[in-house]
Design an enzyme around this catalytic site. Structure first.
Site, mmCIF file in Angstrom:
data_model
loop_
_atom_site.group_PDB
_atom_site.id
_atom_site.type_symbol
_atom_site.label_atom_id
_atom_site.label_comp_id
_atom_site.label_asym_id
_atom_site.label_seq_id
_atom_site.Cartn_x
_atom_site.Cartn_y
_atom_site.Cartn_z
ATOM 1 N N ARG A 1 41.438 37.791 33.322
ATOM 2 C CA ARG A 1 40.565 38.559 34.104
ATOM 3 C C ARG A 1 39.200 39.249 33.826
ATOM 4 O O ARG A 1 38.369 38.960 35.149
ATOM 5 C CB ARG A 1 41.169 40.081 35.127
ATOM 6 C CG ARG A 1 42.543 39.641 35.820
ATOM 7 C CD ARG A 1 43.011 40.948 36.668
ATOM 8 N NE ARG A 1 42.373 40.914 37.937
ATOM 9 C CZ ARG A 1 41.462 42.059 37.896
ATOM 10 N NH1 ARG A 1 41.341 42.696 36.825
ATOM 11 N NH2 ARG A 1 41.183 42.183 39.501
ATOM 12 N N PRO B 1 50.150 44.355 50.722
ATOM 13 C CA PRO B 1 49.413 44.735 49.125
ATOM 14 C C PRO B 1 50.387 44.457 47.987
ATOM 15 O O PRO B 1 51.749 43.864 48.260
ATOM 16 C CB PRO B 1 50.394 46.272 49.590
ATOM 17 C CG PRO B 1 50.871 46.476 50.100
ATOM 18 C CD PRO B 1 51.170 44.958 51.049
ATOM 19 N N CYS C 1 39.830 30.528 21.971
ATOM 20 C CA CYS C 1 38.860 30.198 20.917
ATOM 21 C C CYS C 1 37.587 30.624 21.412
ATOM 22 O O CYS C 1 37.361 28.759 22.373
ATOM 23 C CB CYS C 1 39.210 28.630 20.406
ATOM 24 S SG CYS C 1 39.230 28.492 18.631
ATOM 25 N N GLU C 2 37.376 31.007 21.874
ATOM 26 C CA GLU C 2 35.912 30.936 23.517
ATOM 27 C C GLU C 2 35.446 32.613 23.004
ATOM 28 O O GLU C 2 36.124 33.559 23.033
ATOM 29 C CB GLU C 2 37.116 31.309 25.064
ATOM 30 C CG GLU C 2 37.606 29.882 24.551
ATOM 31 C CD GLU C 2 37.401 29.545 26.455
ATOM 32 O OE1 GLU C 2 36.765 30.022 27.258
ATOM 33 O OE2 GLU C 2 38.711 28.783 27.366
HETATM 34 N N1 LLP Z 1 47.732 38.474 51.118
HETATM 35 C C1 LLP Z 1 47.603 37.601 50.707
HETATM 36 C C2 LLP Z 1 47.227 36.517 51.795
HETATM 37 C C3 LLP Z 1 46.231 37.596 50.239
HETATM 38 O O1 LLP Z 1 45.326 36.001 49.387
HETATM 39 C C4 LLP Z 1 46.541 38.573 48.796
HETATM 40 C C5 LLP Z 1 45.740 38.113 47.634
HETATM 41 C C6 LLP Z 1 46.664 39.420 48.512
HETATM 42 C C7 LLP Z 1 48.204 39.330 50.440
HETATM 43 C C8 LLP Z 1 46.914 40.220 47.603
HETATM 44 O O2 LLP Z 1 45.878 41.200 48.297
HETATM 45 P P1 LLP Z 1 45.911 42.738 47.028
HETATM 46 O O3 LLP Z 1 46.142 43.833 48.101
HETATM 47 O O4 LLP Z 1 47.154 42.061 45.733
HETATM 48 O O5 LLP Z 1 44.371 42.439 46.667
HETATM 49 N N2 LLP Z 1 43.668 37.423 40.649
HETATM 50 C C9 LLP Z 1 42.668 37.871 41.938
HETATM 51 C C10 LLP Z 1 43.389 38.372 42.802
HETATM 52 C C11 LLP Z 1 43.602 37.088 43.834
HETATM 53 C C12 LLP Z 1 43.889 37.707 45.103
HETATM 54 C C13 LLP Z 1 44.542 36.598 45.708
HETATM 55 N N3 LLP Z 1 45.628 37.100 47.342
HETATM 56 C C14 LLP Z 1 41.928 38.775 40.900
HETATM 57 O O6 LLP Z 1 43.190 39.753 39.410
HETATM 58 O O7 LLP Z 1 41.950 40.243 40.982
#
Ligand code: LLP
Length: 438
Positions: free
Chosen positions: A330, A291, A361-362
């Protein structure tokens, strides 16, 4: 108002986080300012850890540090007994520099460099999660050069569709991550690792996506894991030692989000795996989860100063804040939604809709659209945007040569700086003027 754990309103009508007045914090540290509630972070770590202990004899939580990777955060997460998942040389370096035991570290990435693999092997980290055939060749080469073995897990792409933004779906057939299961690539990878002198066939991994509210895709994942593990046993005579279910558990950004208790996901994974493994007479291996957002997301709040208001007659009112896509990309990237309050006027009714704009600037540089604020909102007010702990600082940039904000920890009335605000000198530090331009 829908305040997070640790938040309150004090006698001045200011938002407080873990007993700290956010208006005072803004004054002391400047804005924009990332604020992390340490107590809340520790609580989340403990919730995950105790749920894994409750439902598995052998379970493990690896914090997905891409959500927020900085020394202070890693230190806290480590002290709560979690391992750390890294996805780049920079994240791995930060963890090693923080003094995290290499045995608690894993390395992900769909395009690892040889240098990153070298860092992992040299430091004897717990496991590399392999993502492609060329990477397997590179790992083998590095291990041979260093005369060191390494545990290797296989990232599976079993074709699971989740109801999430397309940018954060990671296990569909047409996606850059992992080895395809259906087309036989994953079993081929298992064979290569199994035949290798240096790579130990360790586990299987799949991260299905992010901000997931439904348990169903995890059920599907469990079925794929057990099917694949049985396939490996049958074809290669090898036993998989770890099932790593990834992260993706959803959190609350706005009232429209109704996240499940983390425990519900873990209970379901445990029940599914236990049943499926016993049906196929497969020994239930170590089960891990990764997580990120669900550990750090809601613990973070960003504070801004209002620089001015702009009314567009009959259309909308913009509130210009001193942040923007350089510290929270985001909204521009995923059309993300946030809950925002006027931290300096919490007792005033929030019923005038304004859109909080950044300073880049967007036109798409927005923090959040049409959000209720007090009628008196004006220059100098402090805004608080909630649930910004995950993927805000970690995705920050210097766009328009803005400086990345400071990050502080708050805990029981005390605050401490965990990341300094960048200075203009920092931003220009790597700039060089070639001789002929001087
Ligand atoms: N494990 C792996 C292999 C991952 O690629 C990710 C997230 C996680 C765990 C953790 O996922 P979480 O529990 O945080 O959802 N930038 C995007 C999120 C990209 C997530 C990429 N991988 C956002 O701001 O929503």
């Amino acid at each position: 108002m829908n305040l997070h754990y640790g938040m309150d309103i004090n006698e001045k009508g200011h938002l407080t986080i873990s007993g700290c007045d956010t208006v005072d914090l803004a004054r002391q540290y400047g804005t924009p300012l990332y604020v992390i509630d340490e107590d809340f972070l520790r609580l989340n770590c403990r919730k995950f850890k105790s749920a894994m202990e409750k439902y598995f004899k052998n379970g493990r939580v690896m914090y997905a540090s891409k959500a927020l990777n900085t020394k202070a955060i890693l230190k806290i997460v480590d002290s709560e007994g979690l391992g750390i998942d890294t996805v780049s040389g920079g994240e791995l370096y930060t963890a090693l520099e923080t003094g995290i035991s290499p045995k608690k570290l894993e390395l992900h990435g769909n395009s690892k460099t040889k240098d990153e693999i070298e860092m992992a092997v040299k430091n004897d980290i717990y496991c590399i999660i392999a993502d492609g055939f060329d990477e397997l060749t590179m790992i083998e080469e590095v291990c041979q050069e260093l005369s060191k073995p390494i545990n290797v897990s296989i990232r599976l792409r079993p074709n699971i569709d989740v109801h999430a933004h397309h940018a954060v779906q990671t296990a569909k057939m047409d996606c850059k991550f992992g080895f395809g299961v259906i087309d036989g690539q994953a079993i081929k990878a298992a064979e290569i690792i199994n035949n290798s002198k240096w790579m130990n066939l360790h586990g299987i991994h799949c991260h299905i996506g992010s901000q997931i509210f439904s348990e169903d895709p995890f059920k599907e994942l469990c079925r794929h894991f057990v099917d694949f593990a049985c396939d490996v046993r049958e074809k290669l005579g090898a036993v998989i030692k770890e099932f790593n279910c990834g992260g993706g558990f959803g959190v609350r950004y706005t009232e429209a989000d109704e996240p499940k208790q983390f425990e519900a996901f873990i209970k379901l994974i445990s029940e599914s795996l236990t049943t499926l493994c016993s049906e196929r007479d497969y020994p239930l291996p170590l089960v891990s989860i990764e997580p990120g957002r669900s550990i750090i997301g809601e613990t973070g709040t960003t504070l801004y100063t209002v620089n001015g208001m702009k009314e567009i007659t009959d259309i909308r009112t913009y509130c210009m804040c001193d942040g923007g896509m350089f510290e929270n990309v985001r909204t521009a990237l995923y059309d993300a939604k946030y809950t925002a309050y006027c931290a300096s006027k919490m007792n005033e009714k929030h019923d005038r809709f304004v859109s909080i704009a950044g300073k880049c600037c967007e036109s798409g540089d927005m923090i959040t659209w049409d959000t209720p604020m007090p009628h008196s909102l004006a220059r100098g007010d402090i805004l608080a945007v909630l649930t910004t702990g995950a993927y805000n600082y970690s995705m920050a940039s210097n766009y328009n040569r803005n400086t990345v904000p400071a990050l502080i920890l708050v805990n029981n009335g005390k605050s401490s700086l965990a990341i300094k605000r960048q200075s203009y000198e920092y931003i220009t530090a790597n700039d060089l003027l070639p001789e002929y331009l001087k």
